[in-house]
Design a protein around this motif. Structure first.
Motif, PDB file in Angstrom:
ATOM      1  N   GLY A 355      -1.325  48.273 -74.044  1.00  0.00           N
ATOM      2  CA  GLY A 355      -1.520  49.725 -74.110  1.00  0.00           C
ATOM      3  C   GLY A 355      -0.217  50.460 -74.333  1.00  0.00           C
ATOM      4  N   ASP A 356      -0.268  51.494 -75.168  1.00  0.00           N
ATOM      5  CA  ASP A 356       0.920  52.301 -75.465  1.00  0.00           C
ATOM      6  C   ASP A 356       2.081  51.395 -75.873  1.00  0.00           C
ATOM      7  OD1 ASP A 356       0.136  55.187 -74.685  1.00  0.00           O
ATOM      8  OD2 ASP A 356      -0.522  53.981 -72.978  1.00  0.00           O
ATOM      9  N   ALA A 357       1.858  50.597 -76.887  1.00  0.00           N
ATOM     10  CA  ALA A 357       2.836  49.580 -77.260  1.00  0.00           C
ATOM     11  C   ALA A 357       2.957  49.451 -78.772  1.00  0.00           C
ATOM     12  CB  ALA A 357       2.448  48.228 -76.662  1.00  0.00           C
ATOM     13  N   ASP A 358       4.142  48.993 -79.199  1.00  0.00           N
ATOM     14  CA  ASP A 358       4.396  48.636 -80.596  1.00  0.00           C
ATOM     15  C   ASP A 358       4.821  47.174 -80.612  1.00  0.00           C
ATOM     16  OD1 ASP A 358       4.363  51.370 -82.119  1.00  0.00           O
ATOM     17  OD2 ASP A 358       5.557  51.733 -80.313  1.00  0.00           O
ATOM     18  N   VAL A 359       3.999  46.335 -81.226  1.00  0.00           N
ATOM     19  CA  VAL A 359       4.266  44.900 -81.275  1.00  0.00           C
ATOM     20  C   VAL A 359       4.649  44.536 -82.702  1.00  0.00           C
ATOM     21  CG1 VAL A 359       3.327  42.607 -80.859  1.00  0.00           C
ATOM     22  CG2 VAL A 359       2.604  44.535 -79.420  1.00  0.00           C
ATOM     23  N   GLY A 360       5.808  43.954 -82.874  1.00  0.00           N
ATOM     24  CA  GLY A 360       6.320  43.651 -84.200  1.00  0.00           C
ATOM     25  C   GLY A 360       5.599  42.512 -84.892  1.00  0.00           C
ATOM     26  N   PHE A 377       1.487  58.946 -62.940  1.00  0.00           N
ATOM     27  CA  PHE A 377       1.676  60.326 -63.386  1.00  0.00           C
ATOM     28  C   PHE A 377       1.813  60.433 -64.904  1.00  0.00           C
ATOM     29  CE2 PHE A 377       3.165  60.100 -59.037  1.00  0.00           C
ATOM     30  CZ  PHE A 377       2.574  61.215 -58.448  1.00  0.00           C
ATOM     31  N   LEU A 378       2.600  59.550 -65.500  1.00  0.00           N
ATOM     32  CA  LEU A 378       2.894  59.615 -66.924  1.00  0.00           C
ATOM     33  C   LEU A 378       2.699  58.255 -67.583  1.00  0.00           C
ATOM     34  CD1 LEU A 378       6.168  61.743 -66.744  1.00  0.00           C
ATOM     35  CD2 LEU A 378       3.887  62.570 -67.376  1.00  0.00           C
ATOM     36  N   LYS A 379       2.491  58.278 -68.908  1.00  0.00           N
ATOM     37  CA  LYS A 379       2.379  57.061 -69.702  1.00  0.00           C
ATOM     38  C   LYS A 379       3.709  56.796 -70.422  1.00  0.00           C
ATOM     39  CE  LYS A 379      -2.087  56.258 -69.053  1.00  0.00           C
ATOM     40  NZ  LYS A 379      -3.083  56.337 -70.125  1.00  0.00           N
ATOM     41  N   TYR A 380       4.031  55.516 -70.602  1.00  0.00           N
ATOM     42  CA  TYR A 380       5.273  55.121 -71.261  1.00  0.00           C
ATOM     43  C   TYR A 380       4.981  54.009 -72.260  1.00  0.00           C
ATOM     44  CZ  TYR A 380       7.076  57.463 -67.091  1.00  0.00           C
ATOM     45  OH  TYR A 380       7.322  58.371 -66.086  1.00  0.00           O
ATOM     46  N   ARG A 381       5.848  53.872 -73.257  1.00  0.00           N
ATOM     47  CA  ARG A 381       5.615  52.882 -74.312  1.00  0.00           C
ATOM     48  C   ARG A 381       6.451  51.624 -74.102  1.00  0.00           C
ATOM     49  NH1 ARG A 381       2.221  54.390 -78.070  1.00  0.00           N
ATOM     50  NH2 ARG A 381       2.660  52.587 -79.399  1.00  0.00           N
ATOM     51  N   THR A 382       5.872  50.530 -74.601  1.00  0.00           N
ATOM     52  CA  THR A 382       6.550  49.240 -74.643  1.00  0.00           C
ATOM     53  C   THR A 382       6.760  48.865 -76.111  1.00  0.00           C
ATOM     54  OG1 THR A 382       5.535  48.479 -72.583  1.00  0.00           O
ATOM     55  CG2 THR A 382       6.361  46.785 -74.099  1.00  0.00           C
ATOM     56  N   THR A 383       7.974  48.386 -76.431  1.00  0.00           N
ATOM     57  CA  THR A 383       8.258  47.918 -77.789  1.00  0.00           C
ATOM     58  C   THR A 383       8.577  46.433 -77.744  1.00  0.00           C
ATOM     59  OG1 THR A 383       9.141  50.084 -78.423  1.00  0.00           O
ATOM     60  CG2 THR A 383       9.736  48.199 -79.804  1.00  0.00           C
ATOM     61  N   ILE A 384       7.870  45.665 -78.557  1.00  0.00           N
ATOM     62  CA  ILE A 384       8.077  44.216 -78.646  1.00  0.00           C
ATOM     63  C   ILE A 384       8.468  43.910 -80.086  1.00  0.00           C
ATOM     64  CG2 ILE A 384       7.006  41.946 -78.401  1.00  0.00           C
ATOM     65  CD1 ILE A 384       5.072  43.273 -76.362  1.00  0.00           C
ATOM     66  N   GLY A 385       9.619  43.340 -80.289  1.00  0.00           N
ATOM     67  CA  GLY A 385      10.164  43.156 -81.624  1.00  0.00           C
ATOM     68  C   GLY A 385       9.478  42.074 -82.433  1.00  0.00           C
ATOM     69  N   PRO A 399       8.989  52.279 -69.420  1.00  0.00           N
ATOM     70  CA  PRO A 399       9.436  52.044 -70.793  1.00  0.00           C
ATOM     71  C   PRO A 399      10.378  50.843 -70.870  1.00  0.00           C
ATOM     72  CG  PRO A 399      10.668  53.852 -69.844  1.00  0.00           C
ATOM     73  CD  PRO A 399       9.651  53.471 -68.824  1.00  0.00           C
ATOM     74  N   VAL A 400      10.089  49.962 -71.818  1.00  0.00           N
ATOM     75  CA  VAL A 400      10.904  48.767 -71.955  1.00  0.00           C
ATOM     76  C   VAL A 400      10.806  48.270 -73.389  1.00  0.00           C
ATOM     77  CG1 VAL A 400       9.096  47.091 -71.349  1.00  0.00           C
ATOM     78  CG2 VAL A 400      11.486  46.592 -70.795  1.00  0.00           C
ATOM     79  N   ALA A 401      11.865  47.595 -73.855  1.00  0.00           N
ATOM     80  CA  ALA A 401      11.893  47.063 -75.214  1.00  0.00           C
ATOM     81  C   ALA A 401      12.295  45.596 -75.182  1.00  0.00           C
ATOM     82  CB  ALA A 401      12.863  47.859 -76.087  1.00  0.00           C
ATOM     83  N   ILE A 402      11.534  44.784 -75.900  1.00  0.00           N
ATOM     84  CA  ILE A 402      11.843  43.365 -76.075  1.00  0.00           C
ATOM     85  C   ILE A 402      12.352  43.196 -77.507  1.00  0.00           C
ATOM     86  CG2 ILE A 402      10.970  41.010 -75.903  1.00  0.00           C
ATOM     87  CD1 ILE A 402      10.707  42.688 -73.304  1.00  0.00           C
TER      88      ILE A 402
END
Length: 452
Positions: A355-360, A377-385, A399-402
């Motif tokens: 959810g709320d993610a960008d998967v490469g 309270f809030l939604k945050y995005r996850t980025t997976i390279g 929020p976190v990025a791989i």
């Protein structure tokens, strides 16, 4: 120059048989309110004006049509269909052209049929009105249309309550839909009386009033399914079945494979490409697009999702609004996606929430992986390279990025960004105690024996 068109849609009835707080015409058919199915068909004619006649529950209907720029007219008392149409007179003040009279609970009438009615209105004999008729399997209590032998000219129209046995034996029935020139409509309606069994002002009476003036009216016919009305939840379910069967047939005719057609449910706007395969018990909610060659396996539910060419979904997958699957990507069993993008060739094969993610592109999401996107309270995005590998049973706390090509070891709880091509190992070191298990079993057996 073509003649301007206006539409009057009757939606003032109480709909008591629906037994619902939601107005009858707003109950959904294939995921869209019945009334809006009809409004969309009318829009295909580019009408100069559309007026919806409202009554009980008017606020709900007014809210539904307001975004479409449609006027409403209020029928305060339910005094019959003729009286209902007359309430639109002020809203059509100054309009000169053709008027279609339609019903909000008869949602499947298509633009082509409406055009046929209007074309007939402008036939060489210039009929005063054109009525849409049909021949149901069981004519029941429908009003009858009696035509001159061998023609489409209406001899008379009669409500079932007022019909003789001979008239009731006729099979051509009145759908209630009508086309008439604006110059004639309200003048004729002003002469309609209520001297009938129900004490109501009937719209079909304008046909006989025109005949009394020496003017003919005509009827055109359509299939009974197109003019099926809805007055109860049972009738709505039956009409949904009619719509779904037609939509399934069209999907297969357009090049999709449905392995068990009767178990697939479409929404009003589902789009399938060529060579798409849809397995049994798949449900499409609104706003789903599936590109060429994709496969939707059994028991999957999709809504607001875009599935790329050659992608695979399911079985038992759920794609929620904002889910986007790239070309040749895969979402497997018991995977849920929401507001997430899965890049080309990326995979989430089982038991995951993305959810709320960008998967490469080419990334692999292991079983049991969860993107933790909400802190209460809030939604945050996850980025997976691209090309990243996330091991099973991992939690990615946004929020976190791989980074591209990174590996997240199984069982990790990742709370900080991971660099490209790095290994993230977030779990306690493994501790092994030789012989502990045997000693534990011996101790427990002794404890159990002491209690015997």
């Amino acid at each position: 120059m073509s003649t301007p068109i206006a539409a009057i849609v009757l939606a003032a009835g109480k709909g008591t048989r629906m037994k619902s707080d939601l107005h009858k015409v707003l109950h959904p058919l294939a995921g869209k309110p019945m009334l809006l199915h009809l409004i969309d068909s009318v829009a295909g004619l580019s009408p100069a004006r559309t007026v919806v006649v409202v009554g009980a529950g008017r606020e709900q209907v007014e809210r539904a049509v307001a975004p479409h720029g449609i006027a409403t007219a209020h029928q305060a008392e339910q005094l019959g269909t003729g009286h209902a149409v007359a309430q639109a007179q002020d809203a059509l003040a100054g309009f000169a052209g053709d008027v279609l009279v339609l019903y909000g609970d008869v949602p499947l009438v298509g633009a082509d049929t409406m055009r046929r009615m209007l074309d007939r209105l402008h036939g060489p004999d210039a009929p005063a009105t054109v009525v849409l008729g049909f021949r149901p399997a069981d004519p029941g209590a429908y009003g009858r249309v009696i035509v001159a032998p061998g023609s489409d000219r209406i001899d008379r129209m009669v409500e079932y309550k007022d019909a003789t046995d001979a008239e009731r034996a006729a099979t051509l029935c009145n759908s209630g839909l009508m086309a008439v020139r604006s110059a004639d409509l309200f003048a004729l309606l002003a002469r309609v009386g209520n001297d009938n069994a129900a004490g109501e002002y009937y719209l079909p009476d304008v046909v006989m009033l025109a005949a009394a003036d020496g003017r003919t009216s005509a009827v055109i016919e359509t299939d009974a399914a197109e003019v099926t009305g809805v007055n109860s939840r049972g009738e709505l379910a039956a009409l949904e079945d009619v719509w779904q069967r037609a939509r399934r047939a069209r999907a297969m005719a357009d090049g999709a494979t449905l392995t068990a057609p009767d178990t697939v449910w479409f929404a009003h706007d589902t789009q399938l490409g060529r060579d798409v395969t849809v397995g049994p018990n798949v449900v499409f909610g609104p706003k789903v697009t599936v590109a060429d060659g994709a496969t939707i396996h059994a028991f999957s539910h999709l809504e607001g999702a875009t599935v790329g060419a050659g992608a695979e979904v399911g079985p038992y997958a759920r794609l929620r609004p904002g889910a986007v699957l790239g070309e040749n990507s895969k979402v497997g069993n018991f995977v849920e996606m929401k507001k997430a993008i899965l890049g080309a060739g990326a995979k989430a094969n089982h038991l995951s929430y993305i959810g709320d993610a960008d998967v490469g592109a080419g990334a692999n999401i292991g079983a049991g992986t969860i993107t933790c996107n909400y802190d209460g309270f809030l939604k945050y995005r996850t980025t997976i390279g691209a090309g990243a590998f996330v091991g099973s049973n991992s939690a990615l706390v946004a929020p976190v990025a791989i980074g591209d090509g990174a590996i997240v070891a199984a069982g990790s709880v990742v709370t900080r960004d991971v660099a490209a091509d790095a290994l993230a190992l977030v779990r306690p070191a493994q501790v092994e105690k030789p012989g502990w298990a045997a000693r534990f079993r011996d101790a427990m057996r002794a404890k159990k024996a002491a209690k015997a």
